[in-house]
Design a protein around this motif. Structure first.
Motif, mmCIF file in Angstrom:
data_model
loop_
_atom_site.group_PDB
_atom_site.id
_atom_site.type_symbol
_atom_site.label_atom_id
_atom_site.label_comp_id
_atom_site.label_asym_id
_atom_site.label_seq_id
_atom_site.Cartn_x
_atom_site.Cartn_y
_atom_site.Cartn_z
ATOM 1 N N SER A 138 0.795 5.792 4.897
ATOM 2 C CA SER A 138 0.922 4.010 4.939
ATOM 3 C C SER A 138 0.615 3.757 3.394
ATOM 4 C CB SER A 138 -0.158 3.670 5.701
ATOM 5 O OG SER A 138 -1.496 3.957 5.144
ATOM 6 N N GLY A 139 0.646 2.440 3.313
ATOM 7 C CA GLY A 139 0.507 1.661 2.081
ATOM 8 C C GLY A 139 -1.077 1.849 1.574
ATOM 9 N N ARG A 140 -1.929 2.149 2.475
ATOM 10 C CA ARG A 140 -3.261 2.270 2.128
ATOM 11 C C ARG A 140 -3.502 3.666 1.371
ATOM 12 N NH1 ARG A 140 -6.195 3.140 5.778
ATOM 13 N NH2 ARG A 140 -4.741 3.276 7.641
ATOM 14 N N LEU A 141 -2.744 4.627 1.974
ATOM 15 C CA LEU A 141 -2.748 5.933 0.932
ATOM 16 C C LEU A 141 -1.603 6.004 0.018
ATOM 17 C CD1 LEU A 141 -3.656 8.870 1.108
ATOM 18 C CD2 LEU A 141 -2.298 9.297 3.110
ATOM 19 N N ARG A 142 -1.883 5.928 -1.162
ATOM 20 C CA ARG A 142 -1.076 5.597 -2.209
ATOM 21 C C ARG A 142 -0.332 6.867 -2.836
ATOM 22 N NH1 ARG A 142 -4.943 2.459 -6.327
ATOM 23 N NH2 ARG A 142 -6.275 4.006 -5.794
ATOM 24 N N ARG A 143 1.018 6.643 -3.032
ATOM 25 C CA ARG A 143 1.734 7.628 -3.732
ATOM 26 C C ARG A 143 1.161 7.492 -5.095
ATOM 27 N NH1 ARG A 143 6.067 9.819 -1.454
ATOM 28 N NH2 ARG A 143 7.225 9.801 -3.324
ATOM 29 N N THR A 144 1.869 8.385 -5.974
ATOM 30 C CA THR A 144 1.615 8.329 -7.333
ATOM 31 C C THR A 144 2.716 8.532 -8.261
ATOM 32 O OG1 THR A 144 1.809 10.876 -8.162
ATOM 33 C CG2 THR A 144 -0.220 10.146 -6.611
#
Length: 367
Positions: free
Chosen positions: A7-13
């Motif tokens: 989700s947007g709360r679990l950020r990619r890098t």
């Protein structure tokens, strides 16, 4: 175990595309970001790390930036480690404690200038604590999370790979020091540091737009060095005694319980938050402390919760991290052990999910 839902709360890098293309098999969540944990397998990744070179996406080591006239004063308030002699260009491992002396984080402080610091944090919300301290003390300092994403280059061939991308002078960077090196027209902080005992560097990428160009450049430059995507390795870090905040230690523990006495100055001149509590801890001595533990038998299962540690039926501590070591042919573990049972050679029993196992306290960690 069930999958993690993105989700947007679990950020990619900035390096997530490269990590996925490299065939990542598992992640954990660290500072609300994705941190790879397995590529081929934990054991295969371990063997490769010890013989070649790996690229680690450790963007989850977020930075808390202190900038302004009172930045150095604030930095010293946060940690019991004396910083007066720290020079621009150095990195320090700094326990950060609360008013009771409890560990809030165990980051690396990077001194960019007298009035500018990065705190490269472990897995806890340090930003809000630092903001609160600055506001409460009415300090002239700005505190932000900058767009900085560390990329690790770890393994015995790390120097060779880094020299191909950043030039031969990168080899001259000393341990826990950093220099600035050019990449595609941008000056990047490159430190000789990292969460392994195999040696290597951490590149502090300023600006997410260069994430994949940097990843690709390192991968292409290291093809004949058997470069691969990697990640902090459970086996290697336990062998080396590298502690995991939130796992091996929490806010319930003091630096003295974590074996970090050498980073704590106590006495009349100490002025960090919690210094009175730390003085009391130093005077009384810890009643429990982290120790290396060898667990008997074949490979233990995954340790995703604390395993109680016993002596004749009485609990005397717990195991927080454990795994089978192929190189040492034993189960290696990190344990918090009570004072009357922490002497090397002390036999204990640990309650694993598969039943009780014999264990013995070691003199030190394996590597």
């Amino acid at each position: 175990m069930a999958l993690i839902s993105p989700s947007g709360r679990l950020r990619r890098t900035p390096f997530s595309d490269g990590v996925e293309a490299a065939g990542v098999k598992a992640y954990t969540v660290y500072n609300r970001m994705l941190l790879p944990t397995v590529f081929e397998s934990v054991e295969a990744d371990y063997h490769h790390l010890k013989k070649a070179v790996q690229i680690w996406d450790v963007s989850c080591e977020r930075q808390v930036e202190l900038r302004g006239p009172d930045a150095a004063q604030l930095m010293q308030l946060l940690t019991p480690r004396p910083l007066a002699k720290m020079q621009v260009g150095q990195c320090y491992y700094v326990p950060i404690v609360d008013e009771a002396g409890g560990m809030l984080n165990d980051p690396v402080a990077v001194k960019l200038a007298e009035d500018r610091w990065w705190i490269s944090i472990a897995d806890s919300d340090l930003l809000l604590w630092v903001k609160g301290v600055a506001y409460g003390r009415d300090l002239d300092v700005s505190i932000e999370e900058p767009d900085v994403s560390p990329l690790g280059v770890q393994g015995p061939l790390a120097d060779d790979l880094m020299a191909r991308v950043f030039g031969e002078t990168v080899r001259d960077v000393r341990f826990f020091r950093f220099g600035r090196f050019d990449f595609q027209g941008r000056s990047l902080v490159v430190a000789r540091s990292g969460y392994s005992k195999q040696g290597g560097f951490e590149i502090y990428l300023e600006g997410s737009d260069l994430g994949m160009p940097l990843w690709t450049a390192l991968m292409e430059a290291g093809q004949d060095l058997d470069v691969r995507a990697g990640c902090p390795n459970l086996i290697e870090r336990i062998e080396g005694g590298l502690l995991s905040y939130g796992n091996d230690m929490t806010r319930a523990n003091t630096p003295f319980e974590c074996g970090l006495d050498r980073f704590c100055k106590v006495g009349p001149e100490a002025n960090c938050i919690g210094h009175s509590a730390l003085q009391a801890c130093a005077d009384e001595g810890p009643v429990q402390q982290i120790r290396a533990l060898e667990i008997a038998g074949d490979a233990v299962p995954g340790c995703d919760r604390l395993w109680p540690l016993f002596d004749d039926g009485r609990q005397v501590g717990h195991v927080s991290s454990a795994v089978w070591s192929p190189d040492y042919q034993t189960n290696v573990a990190v344990a918090m052990v009570r004072k009357d049972h922490w002497e090397p050679g002390t036999p204990l029993q640990v309650q694993t999910p598969g039943g009780k196992r014999g264990a013995v306290v070691r003199e030190g960690f394996w590597a």
